[in-house]
Design an enzyme around this catalytic site. Structure first.
Site, PDB file in Angstrom:
ATOM      1  N   TYR A   1     -12.141  10.152  11.777  1.00  0.00           N
ATOM      2  CA  TYR A   1     -12.540   8.679  11.056  1.00  0.00           C
ATOM      3  C   TYR A   1     -13.765   9.403  10.230  1.00  0.00           C
ATOM      4  CZ  TYR A   1      -9.142   5.541  12.941  1.00  0.00           C
ATOM      5  OH  TYR A   1      -8.004   4.567  13.324  1.00  0.00           O
TER       6      TYR A   1
ATOM      7  N   GLN B   1      -7.700   3.245  19.835  1.00  0.00           N
ATOM      8  CA  GLN B   1      -6.934   2.061  20.234  1.00  0.00           C
ATOM      9  C   GLN B   1      -7.478   1.872  21.637  1.00  0.00           C
ATOM     10  OE1 GLN B   1      -4.567   2.155  17.714  1.00  0.00           O
ATOM     11  NE2 GLN B   1      -3.707   3.863  17.304  1.00  0.00           N
TER      12      GLN B   1
ATOM     13  N   ASP C   1       0.683 -12.246   6.623  1.00  0.00           N
ATOM     14  CA  ASP C   1      -0.671 -12.273   6.351  1.00  0.00           C
ATOM     15  C   ASP C   1      -1.575 -12.951   7.514  1.00  0.00           C
ATOM     16  OD1 ASP C   1      -3.207 -12.276   5.183  1.00  0.00           O
ATOM     17  OD2 ASP C   1      -2.741 -13.113   3.357  1.00  0.00           O
TER      18      ASP C   1
ATOM     19  N   ASP D   1      -7.332  -5.378  14.448  1.00  0.00           N
ATOM     20  CA  ASP D   1      -7.121  -3.503  14.236  1.00  0.00           C
ATOM     21  C   ASP D   1      -6.486  -3.542  12.839  1.00  0.00           C
ATOM     22  OD1 ASP D   1      -6.524  -0.947  14.111  1.00  0.00           O
ATOM     23  OD2 ASP D   1      -4.601  -0.997  15.166  1.00  0.00           O
ATOM     24  N   SER D   2      -7.731  -3.414  11.845  1.00  0.00           N
ATOM     25  CA  SER D   2      -7.272  -3.526  10.411  1.00  0.00           C
ATOM     26  C   SER D   2      -7.708  -2.044   9.918  1.00  0.00           C
ATOM     27  CB  SER D   2      -8.245  -4.631   9.739  1.00  0.00           C
ATOM     28  OG  SER D   2      -9.582  -4.110   9.892  1.00  0.00           O
ATOM     29  N   SER D   3      -7.321  -1.893   8.560  1.00  0.00           N
ATOM     30  CA  SER D   3      -7.683  -0.796   7.830  1.00  0.00           C
ATOM     31  C   SER D   3      -9.065  -1.197   7.169  1.00  0.00           C
ATOM     32  CB  SER D   3      -6.711  -0.584   6.717  1.00  0.00           C
ATOM     33  OG  SER D   3      -6.441  -1.831   6.227  1.00  0.00           O
ATOM     34  N   ASP D   4      -9.856  -0.448   6.305  1.00  0.00           N
ATOM     35  CA  ASP D   4     -10.719  -0.941   5.584  1.00  0.00           C
ATOM     36  C   ASP D   4     -10.825  -2.159   4.901  1.00  0.00           C
ATOM     37  OD1 ASP D   4     -12.220   1.365   7.117  1.00  0.00           O
ATOM     38  OD2 ASP D   4     -10.924   2.797   5.462  1.00  0.00           O
TER      39      ASP D   4
ATOM     40  N   GLN E   1       0.936  -1.157   0.201  1.00  0.00           N
ATOM     41  CA  GLN E   1      -0.032   0.009   0.127  1.00  0.00           C
ATOM     42  C   GLN E   1       1.009   1.150  -0.014  1.00  0.00           C
ATOM     43  OE1 GLN E   1      -2.153  -0.612   3.666  1.00  0.00           O
ATOM     44  NE2 GLN E   1      -0.310  -1.255   4.763  1.00  0.00           N
TER      45      GLN E   1
ATOM     46  N   ASP F   1       0.962   0.502  13.614  1.00  0.00           N
ATOM     47  CA  ASP F   1       1.418   1.803  14.331  1.00  0.00           C
ATOM     48  C   ASP F   1       1.849   1.354  15.730  1.00  0.00           C
ATOM     49  OD1 ASP F   1      -1.169   2.150  15.706  1.00  0.00           O
ATOM     50  OD2 ASP F   1      -2.060   2.261  13.852  1.00  0.00           O
TER      51      ASP F   1
HETATM   52  N1  SPD Z   1     -11.541   4.350   7.942  1.00  0.00           N
HETATM   53  C1  SPD Z   1      -9.932   4.086   8.844  1.00  0.00           C
HETATM   54  C2  SPD Z   1     -10.190   2.856   9.587  1.00  0.00           C
HETATM   55  C3  SPD Z   1      -8.819   2.645  10.362  1.00  0.00           C
HETATM   56  C4  SPD Z   1      -9.018   1.600  11.382  1.00  0.00           C
HETATM   57  N2  SPD Z   1      -7.707   1.174  11.846  1.00  0.00           N
HETATM   58  C5  SPD Z   1      -6.813   2.125  12.168  1.00  0.00           C
HETATM   59  C6  SPD Z   1      -5.550   1.486  12.693  1.00  0.00           C
HETATM   60  C7  SPD Z   1      -4.970   2.173  13.843  1.00  0.00           C
HETATM   61  N3  SPD Z   1      -4.480   1.576  14.798  1.00  0.00           N
END
Ligand code: SPD
Length: 325
Positions: free
Chosen positions: A243, A80, A156, A175-178, A49, A104
């Site tokens: 967010y 968090q 992964d 703790d994922s991204s979208d 990414q 992070d």
């Molecule tokens: N739309 C953003 C969602 C992000 C969620 N994860 C954030 C990681 C922070 N540790």
């Protein structure tokens, strides 16, 4: 720009216009959030990414992945602390914890506050996120990478949780991204099945579960899938200015102690029917509470009180679940 960062001005210009970072994503069509940029500290493309870190005018340092804000130093604790302490304080005695994603370091910082925990496994797919956070946010988010209880795996997570040999966990925090890009598989039923297997009876999972204002159909689909797998499923949320729509939710999943003896490896001695995920089973010590900026036991319970439109939608999803035989 930091050493090793991409010098691709075109790519950077795409994200920052006239000194403002603009977050645009197809996952929240028709709206856009901006932060004023003081200085770009790092920008490069990893194997997975686009990774951007900038100093903002009013939110401290900001970590952005694929154009989407992941954490700002000013409000990251609203996310968090809640994604970590909702499951950890709902559990009587968490000892072994798995963090998925979270490069992070913010979730790790919060997990490390629990003295009952003796083992922390963390699986993050993107080493660049870890390195950038350690380099630029070692005094705010990435404070606990040296914790002796930590085993860090760069892999992964969808693969990691299907591998034997790691043992099972009392709590798992995703703790994922979208669900666009590298985190897509982390919202699928097959992944939740693997998490269920990796969880001790009596264990609790908390996953990043998007925003009720923007993604209610998606949330209800995931909720429904989880109701088929777990003993108890709840949706909670927190308020966070940076967010999308100022909120993000969490799916809390409980695996009941009625699981067959064959699946119970005996690692969790504190099996008891859960009173409710909505209530802290333990209170933070005075020292831990003093270290928190957001979570407290009252907010724990409040986080599950949903507005009527969301409550109704999730109740409808639950009503479609076939009763267990
Ligand atoms: N739309 C953003 C969602 C992000 C969620 N994860 C954030 C990681 C922070 N540790």
């Amino acid at each position: 720009m930091a050493a090793g960062a991409s010098d691709d001005r075109q790519e950077l210009l795409h994200l920052i216009k006239d000194g403002w970072f603009e977050e645009t994503q197809s996952f929240w069509t028709g709206q856009r959030f901006s932060l004023q940029v003081e200085k770009v500290l790092f920008h490069a493309r990893s194997a997975y990414q686009d990774v951007l870190l900038f100093q903002s005018t009013s939110y401290g340092k900001v970590l952005v992945l694929d154009g989407v804000i992941q954490a700002t130093e000013r409000d990251e604790m609203a996310y968090q602390e809640m994604i970590s302490h909702l499951p950890l304080f709902a559990h009587l005695n968490p000892r072994k914890v798995l963090i998925i994603g979270g490069g992070d370091g913010g979730v790790l910082r919060e997990v490390a506050k629990h003295p009952s925990i003796d083992t922390i496994h963390m699986c993050e797919i993107d080493e660049m996120v870890i390195d950038v956070s350690k380099e630029f946010m070692s005094d705010t988010l990435a404070t606990s990478y040296e914790d002796p209880r930590l085993t860090l795996v760069v892999d992964d997570a969808a693969k990691f949780v299907t591998q034997d040999g790691h043992g099972t966990y009392d709590c798992i925090i995703v703790d994922s991204s979208d669900p666009v890009g590298p985190a897509e598989a982390l919202f699928e039923a097959a992944f939740f099945q693997s998490l269920h297997k990796a969880l001790n009876p009596g264990g609790i999972i908390c996953t990043q579960a998007e925003c009720q204002w923007l993604h209610l159909d998606f949330i209800s689909k995931v909720y429904r899938a989880c109701c088929d797998i777990f003993t108890e499923v709840e949706y909670a949320y927190t308020a966070i200015p940076t967010y999308p729509s100022g909120q993000i939710g969490f799916m809390l999943l409980y695996k009941g102690p009625e699981t067959s003896a064959a699946e119970d490896d005996g690692e969790c001695d504190d099996l008891r029917p859960l009173t409710s995920l909505r209530v802290a089973a333990r209170l933070p010590s005075a020292e831990v509470q003093a270290s928190l900026k957001f979570y407290n036991p009252a907010l724990h319970t409040a986080a599950f009180a949903l507005p009527e439109f969301a409550r109704r939608k999730l109740d409808e999803a639950r009503a479609k679940v076939k009763p267990r035989s």
